[in-house]
Design a protein around this motif. Sequence first.
Motif, PDB file in Angstrom:
ATOM      1  N   ARG A   1      47.836  49.314   2.402  1.00 42.02           N
ATOM      2  CA  ARG A   1      48.309  47.963   2.703  1.00 42.02           C
ATOM      3  C   ARG A   1      49.826  47.915   2.659  1.00 42.02           C
ATOM      4  NH1 ARG A   1      47.333  42.914  -1.433  1.00 42.02           N
ATOM      5  NH2 ARG A   1      48.828  41.472  -0.516  1.00 42.02           N
ATOM      6  N   MET A   2      50.445  48.597   1.688  1.00 42.92           N
ATOM      7  CA  MET A   2      51.904  48.595   1.601  1.00 42.92           C
ATOM      8  C   MET A   2      52.530  49.241   2.833  1.00 42.92           C
ATOM      9  SD  MET A   2      52.924  49.288  -2.387  1.00 42.92           S
ATOM     10  CE  MET A   2      51.950  50.780  -2.612  1.00 42.92           C
ATOM     11  N   VAL A   3      51.950  50.361   3.263  1.00 42.40           N
ATOM     12  CA  VAL A   3      52.506  51.074   4.411  1.00 42.40           C
ATOM     13  C   VAL A   3      52.291  50.280   5.695  1.00 42.40           C
ATOM     14  CG1 VAL A   3      52.364  53.171   5.801  1.00 42.40           C
ATOM     15  CG2 VAL A   3      52.250  53.320   3.311  1.00 42.40           C
ATOM     16  N   SER A   4      51.066  49.767   5.885  1.00 42.22           N
ATOM     17  CA  SER A   4      50.770  49.031   7.114  1.00 42.22           C
ATOM     18  C   SER A   4      51.578  47.744   7.214  1.00 42.22           C
ATOM     19  CB  SER A   4      49.273  48.718   7.185  1.00 42.22           C
ATOM     20  OG  SER A   4      48.876  47.895   6.091  1.00 42.22           O
ATOM     21  N   GLY A   5      51.906  47.145   6.073  1.00 41.93           N
ATOM     22  CA  GLY A   5      52.711  45.933   6.104  1.00 41.93           C
ATOM     23  C   GLY A   5      54.152  46.165   6.509  1.00 41.93           C
ATOM     24  N   LEU A   6      54.595  47.429   6.486  1.00 42.37           N
ATOM     25  CA  LEU A   6      55.959  47.751   6.873  1.00 42.37           C
ATOM     26  C   LEU A   6      56.083  48.181   8.324  1.00 42.37           C
ATOM     27  CD1 LEU A   6      57.083  49.798   3.728  1.00 42.37           C
ATOM     28  CD2 LEU A   6      57.803  47.491   4.350  1.00 42.37           C
ATOM     29  N   VAL A   7      54.965  48.578   8.933  1.00 40.10           N
ATOM     30  CA  VAL A   7      55.027  49.158  10.269  1.00 40.10           C
ATOM     31  C   VAL A   7      55.600  48.168  11.276  1.00 40.10           C
ATOM     32  CG1 VAL A   7      53.671  50.054  12.180  1.00 40.10           C
ATOM     33  CG2 VAL A   7      53.197  50.825   9.850  1.00 40.10           C
ATOM     34  N   GLN A   8      55.026  46.979  11.340  1.00 40.81           N
ATOM     35  CA  GLN A   8      55.462  46.015  12.354  1.00 40.81           C
ATOM     36  C   GLN A   8      56.916  45.561  12.145  1.00 40.81           C
ATOM     37  OE1 GLN A   8      52.728  42.821  12.947  1.00 40.81           O
ATOM     38  NE2 GLN A   8      53.733  42.073  14.771  1.00 40.81           N
ATOM     39  N   PRO A   9      57.337  45.184  10.911  1.00 40.67           N
ATOM     40  CA  PRO A   9      58.752  44.812  10.748  1.00 40.67           C
ATOM     41  C   PRO A   9      59.727  45.937  11.089  1.00 40.67           C
ATOM     42  CG  PRO A   9      57.462  44.047   8.886  1.00 40.67           C
ATOM     43  CD  PRO A   9      56.563  44.931   9.688  1.00 40.67           C
ATOM     44  N   VAL A  10      59.386  47.177  10.718  1.00 41.76           N
ATOM     45  CA  VAL A  10      60.274  48.299  11.032  1.00 41.76           C
ATOM     46  C   VAL A  10      60.353  48.515  12.535  1.00 41.76           C
ATOM     47  CG1 VAL A  10      60.548  50.792  10.810  1.00 41.76           C
ATOM     48  CG2 VAL A  10      59.989  49.431   8.803  1.00 41.76           C
ATOM     49  N   LEU A  11      59.236  48.338  13.230  1.00 43.69           N
ATOM     50  CA  LEU A  11      59.254  48.467  14.689  1.00 43.69           C
ATOM     51  C   LEU A  11      60.150  47.402  15.317  1.00 43.69           C
ATOM     52  CD1 LEU A  11      55.522  49.283  15.553  1.00 43.69           C
ATOM     53  CD2 LEU A  11      57.484  50.813  15.719  1.00 43.69           C
TER      54      LEU A  11
ATOM     55  N   LEU B   1      62.657  45.932  13.930  1.00 42.11           N
ATOM     56  CA  LEU B   1      64.057  46.155  13.567  1.00 42.11           C
ATOM     57  C   LEU B   1      64.656  47.355  14.287  1.00 42.11           C
ATOM     58  CD1 LEU B   1      66.473  45.402  11.758  1.00 42.11           C
ATOM     59  CD2 LEU B   1      65.504  46.909  10.010  1.00 42.11           C
ATOM     60  N   LEU B   2      63.986  48.491  14.201  1.00 40.25           N
ATOM     61  CA  LEU B   2      64.579  49.729  14.703  1.00 40.25           C
ATOM     62  C   LEU B   2      64.332  49.943  16.192  1.00 40.25           C
ATOM     63  CD1 LEU B   2      63.795  52.158  11.746  1.00 40.25           C
ATOM     64  CD2 LEU B   2      65.830  50.759  12.150  1.00 40.25           C
ATOM     65  N   VAL B   3      63.152  49.595  16.675  1.00 45.36           N
ATOM     66  CA  VAL B   3      62.828  49.842  18.089  1.00 45.36           C
ATOM     67  C   VAL B   3      63.328  48.699  18.970  1.00 45.36           C
ATOM     68  CG1 VAL B   3      60.988  50.267  19.742  1.00 45.36           C
ATOM     69  CG2 VAL B   3      60.848  51.253  17.448  1.00 45.36           C
ATOM     70  N   MET B   4      62.843  47.495  18.681  1.00 45.59           N
ATOM     71  CA  MET B   4      63.265  46.372  19.522  1.00 45.59           C
ATOM     72  C   MET B   4      64.747  46.070  19.334  1.00 45.59           C
ATOM     73  SD  MET B   4      61.694  42.519  19.736  1.00 45.59           S
ATOM     74  CE  MET B   4      62.400  41.351  20.902  1.00 45.59           C
ATOM     75  N   GLY B   5      65.223  46.141  18.079  1.00 45.18           N
ATOM     76  CA  GLY B   5      66.641  45.870  17.835  1.00 45.18           C
ATOM     77  C   GLY B   5      67.551  46.844  18.541  1.00 45.18           C
TER      78      GLY B   5
ATOM     79  N   MET C   1      54.405  30.494  14.728  1.00 41.71           N
ATOM     80  CA  MET C   1      55.430  30.271  13.702  1.00 41.71           C
ATOM     81  C   MET C   1      56.539  31.308  13.810  1.00 41.71           C
ATOM     82  SD  MET C   1      53.078  29.310  10.385  1.00 41.71           S
ATOM     83  CE  MET C   1      54.478  29.397   9.270  1.00 41.71           C
ATOM     84  N   MET C   2      56.171  32.556  14.082  1.00 42.27           N
ATOM     85  CA  MET C   2      57.163  33.614  14.162  1.00 42.27           C
ATOM     86  C   MET C   2      58.080  33.422  15.369  1.00 42.27           C
ATOM     87  SD  MET C   2      56.573  37.738  14.411  1.00 42.27           S
ATOM     88  CE  MET C   2      56.005  37.647  16.125  1.00 42.27           C
ATOM     89  N   PHE C   3      57.492  33.140  16.537  1.00 38.96           N
ATOM     90  CA  PHE C   3      58.297  33.039  17.754  1.00 38.96           C
ATOM     91  C   PHE C   3      59.070  31.730  17.842  1.00 38.96           C
ATOM     92  CE2 PHE C   3      55.307  36.349  19.219  1.00 38.96           C
ATOM     93  CZ  PHE C   3      56.234  37.271  19.667  1.00 38.96           C
ATOM     94  N   LEU C   4      58.685  30.719  17.069  1.00 37.34           N
ATOM     95  CA  LEU C   4      59.384  29.431  17.102  1.00 37.34           C
ATOM     96  C   LEU C   4      60.317  29.241  15.907  1.00 37.34           C
ATOM     97  CD1 LEU C   4      56.470  27.080  18.241  1.00 37.34           C
ATOM     98  CD2 LEU C   4      58.398  27.871  19.622  1.00 37.34           C
ATOM     99  N   SER C   5      60.604  30.311  15.197  1.00 38.72           N
ATOM    100  CA  SER C   5      61.432  30.202  13.996  1.00 38.72           C
ATOM    101  C   SER C   5      62.882  30.599  14.227  1.00 38.72           C
ATOM    102  CB  SER C   5      60.845  31.083  12.889  1.00 38.72           C
ATOM    103  OG  SER C   5      60.917  32.460  13.245  1.00 38.72           O
ATOM    104  N   GLY C   6      63.211  31.160  15.382  1.00 37.17           N
ATOM    105  CA  GLY C   6      64.553  31.670  15.599  1.00 37.17           C
ATOM    106  C   GLY C   6      64.770  33.027  14.971  1.00 37.17           C
ATOM    107  N   ALA C   7      63.687  33.709  14.609  1.00 41.57           N
ATOM    108  CA  ALA C   7      63.823  35.026  13.992  1.00 41.57           C
ATOM    109  C   ALA C   7      64.349  36.059  14.977  1.00 41.57           C
ATOM    110  CB  ALA C   7      62.466  35.483  13.428  1.00 41.57           C
ATOM    111  N   LEU C   8      64.056  35.881  16.267  1.00 40.44           N
ATOM    112  CA  LEU C   8      64.398  36.884  17.266  1.00 40.44           C
ATOM    113  C   LEU C   8      65.428  36.400  18.281  1.00 40.44           C
ATOM    114  CD1 LEU C   8      60.765  38.191  17.947  1.00 40.44           C
ATOM    115  CD2 LEU C   8      62.479  39.160  16.403  1.00 40.44           C
TER     116      LEU C   8
END
Length: 300
Positions: A53-63, A65-69, A210-217
């Motif tokens: 769970r710890m590892v899988s919870g990091l996969v999407q945020p890291v993607l 940050l590092l890939v899309m960013g 919520m994620m796409f309407l928050s101004g996160a990206l």
Amino acid sequence: MTSSTRAGAPDAAARVADVVRVRVPEPGLRQDVRAVRIVLHRELIRFWRDKLRMVSGLVQPVLWLLVMGTGLSNLMASGGAHGNIDLKTFIFPGVCAMSVMFTAMFSAGSIVWDREFGFLREMLVAPVSRSSIVIGKCIGGALVATLQGAVIVALAGLAGVPYDPVLILELLGLMFLGAFALTGFGVMMAARIKQMQSFFGLMQMAMMPMMFLSGALYPLNGLPAWLTVLTRFNPLTYAVDPLRQAVFSHLDLTPALRRTFDPGVTWGGWVVPVWLEIVIVLAIGFGLMGVAIIEFRHAD
């Protein structure tokens, strides 16, 4: 009286004496605080033991940050449109918020899991108030989500964010507040849901908008009127913006770049101060936790 009866009497008395008396503690504040601590401790143990769970919870945020960013930074650099700012730096606060959002919602979803396996019923019949179970769940879920988000904070250097001790403390504190509100939202949803599949479906339906309407990206300025209204009614907006303002306050940027990438949240042209955004997040968190407590009082 026969000799066998007289001989059996002391044995029966001895067996009665060997019975351990069970005393149920009286309900009260002390027991409720203890229940909060136990539920919180259980959340930490469950999180620590579930390495997947710890590892899988990091996969999407890291993607994100590092890939899309990186991809967006290269795209913007080729057009010469963003000066000396890295787009990974811009989305870093949003990635922190997304990290705690996913973890907080998964922590809240464990209530449905406990209901399916009967453990929740054992907690509900305990001599403690049901509100203490909800409070422990919300605080424990927020703490677990903050620990998960701390791993993203450790990657700040990859996004061009300085490792300033004050900034790190600000980010961790703000992430805890956002995680508290999000866990309250998840617990409120999970209070009546009986199947894990239903909870995950509802969670995805709620989290993605919520994620796409928050101004996160993307910056919140210059949006169409209908999209601006939706972002202002999104609770996650008021959790992301303080994170971004904390990060950008530690960067050396020109006023023009600051206005472009960190415009803040506005209500009719008035810039909402950070302290008010924090109050809004706290009010939402306590409000949702209150609704969850009411729901749990009627749960079976």
